[in-house]
Design a protein around this motif. Structure first.
Motif, PDB file in Angstrom:
ATOM      1  N   ARG A  44       0.832  -1.210   0.000  1.00 34.10           N
ATOM      2  CA  ARG A  44       0.000   0.000   0.000  1.00 34.10           C
ATOM      3  C   ARG A  44       0.867   1.261   0.000  1.00 34.10           C
ATOM      4  O   ARG A  44       1.842   1.333   0.750  1.00 34.10           O
ATOM      5  CB  ARG A  44      -0.897  -0.011   1.238  1.00 34.10           C
ATOM      6  CG  ARG A  44      -1.940   1.109   1.304  1.00 34.10           C
ATOM      7  CD  ARG A  44      -2.777   0.971   2.574  1.00 34.10           C
ATOM      8  NE  ARG A  44      -1.921   1.064   3.772  1.00 34.10           N
ATOM      9  CZ  ARG A  44      -1.689   2.196   4.425  1.00 34.10           C
ATOM     10  NH1 ARG A  44      -2.255   3.318   4.033  1.00 34.10           N
ATOM     11  NH2 ARG A  44      -0.887   2.206   5.480  1.00 34.10           N
ATOM     12  N   CYS A  49      -3.049   6.652  -0.586  1.00 32.56           N
ATOM     13  CA  CYS A  49      -4.176   6.087   0.178  1.00 32.56           C
ATOM     14  C   CYS A  49      -4.988   7.189   0.844  1.00 32.56           C
ATOM     15  O   CYS A  49      -4.438   8.085   1.489  1.00 32.56           O
ATOM     16  CB  CYS A  49      -3.632   5.135   1.236  1.00 32.56           C
ATOM     17  SG  CYS A  49      -4.880   4.579   2.392  1.00 32.56           S
ATOM     18  N   THR A  50      -6.305   7.145   0.661  1.00 29.47           N
ATOM     19  CA  THR A  50      -7.178   8.169   1.258  1.00 29.47           C
ATOM     20  C   THR A  50      -7.811   7.691   2.566  1.00 29.47           C
ATOM     21  O   THR A  50      -8.666   8.369   3.122  1.00 29.47           O
ATOM     22  CB  THR A  50      -8.307   8.524   0.272  1.00 29.47           C
ATOM     23  OG1 THR A  50      -9.052   7.338   0.046  1.00 29.47           O
ATOM     24  CG2 THR A  50      -7.773   9.079  -1.037  1.00 29.47           C
ATOM     25  N   GLN A  51      -7.438   6.482   2.984  1.00 26.24           N
ATOM     26  CA  GLN A  51      -7.992   5.877   4.208  1.00 26.24           C
ATOM     27  C   GLN A  51      -9.521   5.730   4.158  1.00 26.24           C
ATOM     28  O   GLN A  51     -10.232   5.981   5.123  1.00 26.24           O
ATOM     29  CB  GLN A  51      -7.570   6.674   5.458  1.00 26.24           C
ATOM     30  CG  GLN A  51      -6.091   6.534   5.784  1.00 26.24           C
ATOM     31  CD  GLN A  51      -5.659   5.112   6.140  1.00 26.24           C
ATOM     32  OE1 GLN A  51      -6.480   4.200   6.249  1.00 26.24           O
ATOM     33  NE2 GLN A  51      -4.351   4.913   6.290  1.00 26.24           N
ATOM     34  N   CYS A  52      -9.986   5.303   2.985  1.00 23.08           N
ATOM     35  CA  CYS A  52     -11.432   5.100   2.860  1.00 23.08           C
ATOM     36  C   CYS A  52     -11.889   3.791   3.496  1.00 23.08           C
ATOM     37  O   CYS A  52     -13.080   3.563   3.689  1.00 23.08           O
ATOM     38  CB  CYS A  52     -11.839   5.127   1.386  1.00 23.08           C
ATOM     39  SG  CYS A  52     -11.213   3.707   0.482  1.00 23.08           S
ATOM     40  N   LEU A  53     -10.947   2.884   3.779  1.00 16.01           N
ATOM     41  CA  LEU A  53     -11.194   1.600   4.448  1.00 16.01           C
ATOM     42  C   LEU A  53     -11.924   0.561   3.582  1.00 16.01           C
ATOM     43  O   LEU A  53     -12.337  -0.484   4.091  1.00 16.01           O
ATOM     44  CB  LEU A  53     -11.949   1.791   5.770  1.00 16.01           C
ATOM     45  CG  LEU A  53     -11.141   2.390   6.925  1.00 16.01           C
ATOM     46  CD1 LEU A  53     -12.057   2.656   8.116  1.00 16.01           C
ATOM     47  CD2 LEU A  53      -9.987   1.486   7.342  1.00 16.01           C
ATOM     48  N   ILE A  54     -12.064   0.874   2.286  1.00 13.57           N
ATOM     49  CA  ILE A  54     -12.756  -0.092   1.420  1.00 13.57           C
ATOM     50  C   ILE A  54     -12.001  -1.431   1.369  1.00 13.57           C
ATOM     51  O   ILE A  54     -12.583  -2.490   1.465  1.00 13.57           O
ATOM     52  CB  ILE A  54     -12.977   0.516   0.010  1.00 13.57           C
ATOM     53  CG1 ILE A  54     -14.120   1.533   0.101  1.00 13.57           C
ATOM     54  CG2 ILE A  54     -13.303  -0.566  -1.032  1.00 13.57           C
ATOM     55  CD1 ILE A  54     -14.442   2.257  -1.177  1.00 13.57           C
ATOM     56  N   CYS A  55     -10.671  -1.368   1.283  1.00 12.06           N
ATOM     57  CA  CYS A  55      -9.892  -2.618   1.236  1.00 12.06           C
ATOM     58  C   CYS A  55     -10.112  -3.423   2.512  1.00 12.06           C
ATOM     59  O   CYS A  55     -10.237  -4.648   2.479  1.00 12.06           O
ATOM     60  CB  CYS A  55      -8.403  -2.313   1.045  1.00 12.06           C
ATOM     61  SG  CYS A  55      -7.737  -1.227   2.318  1.00 12.06           S
ATOM     62  N   VAL A  71      -6.113   2.217   8.023  1.00 14.53           N
ATOM     63  CA  VAL A  71      -5.421   1.011   7.586  1.00 14.53           C
ATOM     64  C   VAL A  71      -3.953   1.135   7.952  1.00 14.53           C
ATOM     65  O   VAL A  71      -3.343   2.177   7.734  1.00 14.53           O
ATOM     66  CB  VAL A  71      -5.599   0.845   6.053  1.00 14.53           C
ATOM     67  CG1 VAL A  71      -4.633  -0.193   5.516  1.00 14.53           C
ATOM     68  CG2 VAL A  71      -7.031   0.478   5.731  1.00 14.53           C
ATOM     69  N   CYS A  89      -9.520  -0.911  -4.504  1.00 16.98           N
ATOM     70  CA  CYS A  89      -9.055   0.387  -4.008  1.00 16.98           C
ATOM     71  C   CYS A  89      -9.396   1.499  -5.009  1.00 16.98           C
ATOM     72  O   CYS A  89      -8.885   1.520  -6.128  1.00 16.98           O
ATOM     73  CB  CYS A  89      -7.548   0.363  -3.759  1.00 16.98           C
ATOM     74  SG  CYS A  89      -6.911   1.994  -3.353  1.00 16.98           S
ATOM     75  N   PRO A  90     -10.234   2.472  -4.630  1.00 20.85           N
ATOM     76  CA  PRO A  90     -10.633   3.530  -5.574  1.00 20.85           C
ATOM     77  C   PRO A  90      -9.472   4.471  -5.891  1.00 20.85           C
ATOM     78  O   PRO A  90      -9.505   5.175  -6.905  1.00 20.85           O
ATOM     79  CB  PRO A  90     -11.758   4.270  -4.844  1.00 20.85           C
ATOM     80  CG  PRO A  90     -11.743   3.818  -3.441  1.00 20.85           C
ATOM     81  CD  PRO A  90     -10.891   2.609  -3.313  1.00 20.85           C
ATOM     82  N   ALA A  91      -8.439   4.493  -5.044  1.00 22.50           N
ATOM     83  CA  ALA A  91      -7.326   5.422  -5.261  1.00 22.50           C
ATOM     84  C   ALA A  91      -6.127   4.735  -5.928  1.00 22.50           C
ATOM     85  O   ALA A  91      -5.069   5.363  -6.084  1.00 22.50           O
ATOM     86  CB  ALA A  91      -6.897   6.025  -3.919  1.00 22.50           C
ATOM     87  N   ILE A  94      -2.970   0.359  -3.920  1.00 19.95           N
ATOM     88  CA  ILE A  94      -2.381  -0.955  -3.612  1.00 19.95           C
ATOM     89  C   ILE A  94      -1.859  -1.593  -4.897  1.00 19.95           C
ATOM     90  O   ILE A  94      -2.562  -1.660  -5.893  1.00 19.95           O
ATOM     91  CB  ILE A  94      -3.415  -1.874  -2.933  1.00 19.95           C
ATOM     92  CG1 ILE A  94      -3.900  -1.242  -1.616  1.00 19.95           C
ATOM     93  CG2 ILE A  94      -2.821  -3.265  -2.669  1.00 19.95           C
ATOM     94  CD1 ILE A  94      -4.949  -2.041  -0.881  1.00 19.95           C
TER      95      ILE A  94
HETATM   96  S1  SF4 Z   1      -9.014   1.040  -0.372  1.00 19.84           S
HETATM   97 FE1  SF4 Z   1      -7.200   2.104  -1.058  1.00 19.84          FE
HETATM   98  S2  SF4 Z   1      -7.523   4.189  -0.427  1.00 19.84           S
HETATM   99 FE2  SF4 Z   1      -9.018   2.981   0.682  1.00 19.84          FE
HETATM  100  S3  SF4 Z   1      -7.991   2.521   2.606  1.00 19.84           S
HETATM  101 FE3  SF4 Z   1      -7.543   0.835   1.239  1.00 19.84          FE
HETATM  102  S4  SF4 Z   1      -5.606   1.384   0.338  1.00 19.84           S
HETATM  103 FE4  SF4 Z   1      -6.429   3.207   1.211  1.00 19.84          FE
END
Ligand code: SF4
Ligand code: SF4
Lengths: 107, 395
Positions: A44, A49-55, A71, A89-91, A94
């Motif tokens: 990562r 990383c925007t820390q959206c927590l989707i992953c 994360v 990951c939208p950004a 990863i």
């Molecule tokens: S999905 Fe991508 S942007 Fe969102 S927390 Fe995980 S690594 Fe970060």
């Protein structure tokens, strides 16, 4: 970690095994290290990383660690390298990188 | 002593009645001819509030047995019923139920398997399940189907056993014919089966457990199978004890085998299920005419009563096994293979002839049974036995 003492398992006879292969405790899949199945590992990039927590939500093995709603690291003892996190990951933070032959984290 | 009420009813009706009296927590079932009226009548009991069972309607037998496995692991007393293709569709869960040591009780209406399509009685379905690890009981009559269902609960839930039990009755012949049956009162049945106290219920939140775990290469899979074998061996004593206790209550005898005329029999037929009555009827007539004919009816097929059968056959000069199922390419049908094996260790080994009969519900005429006894008498007096199995009454 397991609270069930199986240290002398090799000496057990059939009558010692719990009925129908029941394990007298729950949540023991954490003792089952699946990281050795991995051929690629997720990496990562903390800057993108925007820390959206989707992953963290999407990981089928709950192998992404989070602290204070952020994360942190990958639990490489359980990450199977499926790439779901990288795909979701939208950004695009990863990347999956090939594993070497030795996997020290798993041991 | 229980109050018993004599009724005229079909095998399926009294199996549904027995299920209601055993008060299962969960029944998950899918209808299939000729089992349908069991689950239909049981569903009516649930709808009318005559039994407090969680009745799960599922989309297939695969799901029915899966739901039963889940419910049983959760700690429920679980019962169901099926037949033929339905039993075949349950195949993988049958092994799982036994391997997980879940005391599920299931009635099976014995019926042929396709192809060609046929809905009538034979034992192809049930014999396909003979190595799944279930205890298997056979009923000759509706009465036995009722009695076996109740006894099955006690056998399955016994601490020394904890295995699923199939209580089988012959499709249409026993499931749909109206028979004279004595039913026990609800209180007596309920006291007899008692309350089920599960060993490792998933729903016990204070003591969490894991069911359905993995035992791979280095794992103790082999030892779990050995434990299963030990359990089904222990079930022999439990089946006899439960049978004796039930006999005392009901006044009806029970044994893993039931013999007729075997004290001095020179020729004998071994048979499973509803045909036993016809065989006894024929044997009685032949006895009157001077033939020393005997009958061995097998009421429990798994575990198989090897010692009892070998003992019952001592002194007999020729034996016929009547198999209502094929085991294509084997030396004979499933019952024949067991009986011949039972005789291997016996001090006496007489000729044993296998008759495959009644497949797909084809008629078992009394003359056919009589011809078997006549063959046996000839063989007993020195005529050469047929090489290989005999298809009885085919064109
Ligand atoms: S999905 Fe991508 S942007 Fe969102 S927390 Fe995980 S690594 Fe970060
Ligand atoms: S690669 Fe798969 S298992 Fe590993 S952290 Fe990502 S989603 Fe989870």
């Amino acid at each position: 970690m397991s609270t069930w003492d199986v240290s002398s398992l090799d000496e057990w006879k059939s009558d010692r095994f719990p009925l129908g292969a029941v394990i007298p405790e729950s949540g023991n899949s954490r003792d089952y290290v699946t990281g050795g199945w991995r051929s690629e590992r997720p990496v990562r990039d903390d800057v993108t990383c925007t820390q959206c927590l989707i992953c963290w939500i999407m990981c089928p093995d709950s192998a992404i660690n989070a602290e204070d709603e952020k994360v942190t690291t990958f639990n490489l003892a359980h990450c199977k390298g499926c790439g779901v996190c990288a795909n979701e990951c939208p950004a695009d933070a990863i990347t999956m990188v090939p594993e070497g032959c030795d996997l020290p984290e798993v041991k | 002593m229980p109050t018993q009420k004599t009724v005229a009813a079909t095998g399926n009706t009294v199996v549904a009645e027995a299920m209601r009296q055993c008060a299962p927590d969960v029944v998950a079932a899918y209808p299939i001819t000729p089992q349908t009226t069991i689950v239909e009548e049981f569903a009516a009991f649930v709808a009318k509030g005559r039994v407090h069972t969680e009745y799960v309607t599922v989309e297939s037998e695969h799901s029915a047995m899966s739901a039963c496995v889940g419910a049983s692991a959760a700690g429920a007393r679980v019962m169901t019923a099926t037949s033929s293709q339905g039993l075949a569709l349950m195949w993988e869960e049958l092994h799982i139920a036994a391997g997980m040591r879940l005391p599920i009780v299931m009635a099976n209406a014995n019926r042929a398997l396709s192809a060609p399509i046929n809905i009538h009685c034979d034992h192809s379905d049930i014999m396909g399940a003979r190595d799944t690890g279930w205890v298997m009981l056979f009923a000759e009559t509706a009465q036995e189907a009722y009695d076996n269902t109740i006894m099955a609960v006690r056998v399955a839930e016994n601490d020394d056993v904890l295995l699923p039990v199939m209580s089988t009755l012959d499709g249409f012949i026993t499931t749909h014919s109206i028979d004279r049956v004595e039913l026990m009162d609800d209180e007596s049945v309920s006291a007899f089966v008692g309350e089920y106290v599960p060993k490792y219920p998933l729903l016990d939140l204070e003591n969490p457990v894991t069911h359905g775990s993995f035992a791979g290469l280095d794992g103790p899979f082999f030892e779990f199978k050995k434990a299963q074998r030990e359990a089904i061996e222990r079930s022999r004593k439990v089946i006899n004890d439960v049978g004796a206790e039930f006999s005392k209550l009901s006044g009806r005898p029970f044994g893993m085998i039931e013999t007729w005329g075997m004290e001095d029999a020179e020729v004998a037929i071994i048979v499973l299920g509803s045909t036993a009555g016809n065989v006894r009827h024929v044997a009685r007539g032949l006895r009157d005419a001077g033939m020393k004919a005997g009958v061995v009816k097998v009421r429990c097929f798994r575990p198989f009563p090897f010692a009892e059968i070998a003992e019952a056959l001592l002194g007999v000069k020729a034996v016929a096994v009547m198999d209502r199922a094929e085991s294509f390419g084997a030396e004979g049908g499933p019952l024949f293979l067991e009986v011949r094996s039972a005789l291997y260790d016996s001090s006496e080994r007489m000729p044993v002839i296998d008759y495959i009969y009644g497949l797909g519900g084809s008629d078992v005429k009394l003359e056919l049974i009589e011809s078997v006894y006549k063959d046996l008498t000839d063989i007993a007096s020195g005529v050469e036995a047929p090489a290989g199995l005999v298809y009885l009454g085919t064109r």
